[in-house]
Design an enzyme around this catalytic site. Sequence first.
Site, PDB file in Angstrom:
ATOM      1  CB  SER A 150      33.206  46.700  31.897  1.00 20.39           C
ATOM      2  OG  SER A 150      31.968  47.241  32.303  1.00 20.39           O
ATOM      3  CG  ASN A 169      29.550  56.044  40.196  1.00 21.40           C
ATOM      4  OD1 ASN A 169      29.677  55.418  39.142  1.00 21.40           O
ATOM      5  ND2 ASN A 169      29.745  57.352  40.282  1.00 21.40           N
ATOM      6  CB  THR A 176      69.291  26.131  58.321  1.00 30.15           C
ATOM      7  OG1 THR A 176      70.556  25.534  58.610  1.00 30.15           O
ATOM      8  CG2 THR A 176      68.347  25.924  59.505  1.00 30.15           C
ATOM      9  CG  HIS A 177      71.993  28.219  55.306  1.00 29.79           C
ATOM     10  ND1 HIS A 177      72.113  29.563  55.058  1.00 29.79           N
ATOM     11  CD2 HIS A 177      72.020  28.083  56.661  1.00 29.79           C
ATOM     12  CE1 HIS A 177      72.233  30.216  56.207  1.00 29.79           C
ATOM     13  NE2 HIS A 177      72.169  29.340  57.199  1.00 29.79           N
ATOM     14  CB  SER A 221      59.402  13.870  29.211  1.00 27.95           C
ATOM     15  OG  SER A 221      60.159  14.162  28.054  1.00 27.95           O
ATOM     16  CE  LYS A 243      62.187  14.727  33.741  1.00 22.99           C
ATOM     17  NZ  LYS A 243      62.454  15.830  32.827  1.00 22.99           N
ATOM     18  CG  ASN A 263      58.310  16.135  33.939  1.00 26.36           C
ATOM     19  OD1 ASN A 263      59.398  15.775  34.377  1.00 26.36           O
ATOM     20  ND2 ASN A 263      58.051  16.256  32.646  1.00 26.36           N
ATOM     21  CD  GLU A 294      57.660  21.207  37.321  1.00 25.98           C
ATOM     22  OE1 GLU A 294      58.480  21.824  36.635  1.00 25.98           O
ATOM     23  OE2 GLU A 294      57.242  20.068  37.022  1.00 25.98           O
ATOM     24  CE1 TYR A 350      33.579  53.554  39.257  1.00 28.62           C
ATOM     25  CE2 TYR A 350      33.255  55.291  37.639  1.00 28.62           C
ATOM     26  CZ  TYR A 350      33.488  53.964  37.942  1.00 28.62           C
ATOM     27  OH  TYR A 350      33.637  53.064  36.928  1.00 28.62           O
ATOM     28  CD  GLN A 363      34.392  49.644  32.686  1.00 32.04           C
ATOM     29  OE1 GLN A 363      33.341  50.224  32.952  1.00 32.04           O
ATOM     30  NE2 GLN A 363      34.871  49.585  31.464  1.00 32.04           N
ATOM     31  CE  LYS A 369      33.385  45.905  37.685  1.00 29.43           C
ATOM     32  NZ  LYS A 369      34.251  47.119  37.720  1.00 29.43           N
TER      33      LYS A 369
HETATM   34  N1  ARG Z   1      31.203  49.583  34.591  1.00 32.67           N
HETATM   35  C1  ARG Z   1      31.506  50.534  35.629  1.00 32.67           C
HETATM   36  C2  ARG Z   1      32.597  49.981  36.576  1.00 32.67           C
HETATM   37  O1  ARG Z   1      32.863  48.850  36.483  1.00 32.67           O
HETATM   38  C3  ARG Z   1      30.290  50.827  36.422  1.00 32.67           C
HETATM   39  C4  ARG Z   1      30.275  52.163  37.020  1.00 32.67           C
HETATM   40  C5  ARG Z   1      30.284  53.195  35.980  1.00 32.67           C
HETATM   41  N2  ARG Z   1      29.960  54.485  36.475  1.00 32.67           N
HETATM   42  C6  ARG Z   1      30.144  55.555  35.726  1.00 32.67           C
HETATM   43  N3  ARG Z   1      29.786  56.674  36.228  1.00 32.67           N
HETATM   44  N4  ARG Z   1      30.707  55.479  34.560  1.00 32.67           N
HETATM   45  O2  ARG Z   1      33.156  50.646  37.378  1.00 32.67           O
END
Ligand code: ARG
Length: 475
Positions: free
Chosen positions: A39, A126, A171-172, A293, A299, A301, A306, A333, A338, A341
């Site tokens: 990650s 964790n 309205t509408h 455009s 135009k 825009n 938007e 956990y 993971q 994120k």
């Molecule tokens: N990269 C992991 C996450 O984002 C960190 C925690 C990983 N813990 C584990 N026991 N594999 O959640």
Amino acid sequence: MSESKKTSSDSAKKAQTNQSWGGRFNEPVNEFVARFTASVSFDQRLFEHDIKGSVAHATMLAKVGVLSESEKKSIIDGLNEIGAEIRVGDFEWSQQLEDVHMNIESALTARIGDVGKKLHTGRSRNDQVATDIRLWLRDQIDQISILLTDLQKGVTGLALAEHDTIMPGFTHLQTAQPVTFGHHLLAWNEMLERDFGRLLDCRKRLNQSPLGAAALAGTTYPIDRVFTANQLGFDYPSENSLDSVSDRDFAIEFCAFASLLTTHMSRMSEELILWASAQFQFIDLPDRFCTGSSIMPQKKNPDVPELVRGKTGRVTGHLISLLTLMKSQPLAYNKDNQEDKEPLFDTVDTVQDCLRAFADMIPAIESNKEKMYAAAKNGFSTATDLADYLVRNGIAFRDAHEIVGKAVAYGIENNKDLSEMTLDELNIFSSQIAADVFEVLTLEGSVCSRNHIGGTAPDQVKAAAARALEKLVSR
Ligand code: ARG
């Protein structure tokens, strides 16, 4: 094979496994699996908060006697040096080391030697990652609060300036009754005000420290969780170690806030787009928020509104991703988490960009008062005022409704607004109509008569905008 040869080839293999958890493994992880499970490409964004969390943890370990003062010092100095290196782009991230946590820890040991290996005492990735995301999101929330407040100031400032500008209320999407433009803008501010409240609620609930929950069950070391919570600006340590490392409801709550906010902004966008069109011409958007455009030279825009309208889709998508990610996960956990994120990061980025664009654009809007006034005059928007007038003169509302309906039909046929008819013409429909009717049939008379808290009368709108601005300034 001799005994000594076997041992050395074993340790060679082991050397290629992850140094943080490779102890029980006999072969290095498959290259694809290493990439699939890593990650670090995205969670390196957490490095400042990871270091902050580690500094607090090391400080606490020294306080309770698990680390010596000199060990603490070299760990904290090393972490700060690594932070400085990352900030200037001198740090080499390794996918082999999986995530931001193990990259920093391994760099620490490389830098300060074996004492670096003591940092992870009484902690797990964790509780570490659960801490990092909370700290990171808390900072983002604080920035978003400022941006949202800026936008609200822009909206209410414009509302104050436009407190007596008359436009059709819909309205509408059909002309309903005249309102003031300021009143319409204050409706936007109410939506944003509730969004702000939701943001603060989210901050309040996320602000507890998971640190010390360790892997899932807590730790055998004599840790001081209140101390680390205080160090990191958390209100208190979380109550349950299993829950602390597993739930991502705070991220979901943030995305729910963001979905509602962008939904509100998409409604504003839609109105801005309509109002800026050649058909409405209620407002002019400054050129810097628009594009042309490549084929149609005439135009202009409204790209910014938007795009904001379009971005709502991805934010709501991220909310659904996180809800689905969390659904059915057993305690505690799981690696699934993971995946929290990227949706969260993108939601934060998108919300910040949208707010920045709107906070800049809204105060620069120019209203076209004549067009708004003419449009309000066009759609028999004072028909309800005539009905209310008849009720005040003793006619039941349903009968009044019927009388006015006939007058409107006459107006359509003869291309005349109610206020443009003579008293004789109006008397065709009811003898109860006298000369004083024209006071209520004008657009000004109509808006001014809705003179109560939350009503569209210019005086009320002026006072409401002033109240809202005062609240925003003292926020
Ligand atoms: N990269 C992991 C996450 O984002 C960190 C925690 C990983 N813990 C584990 N026991 N594999 O959640």
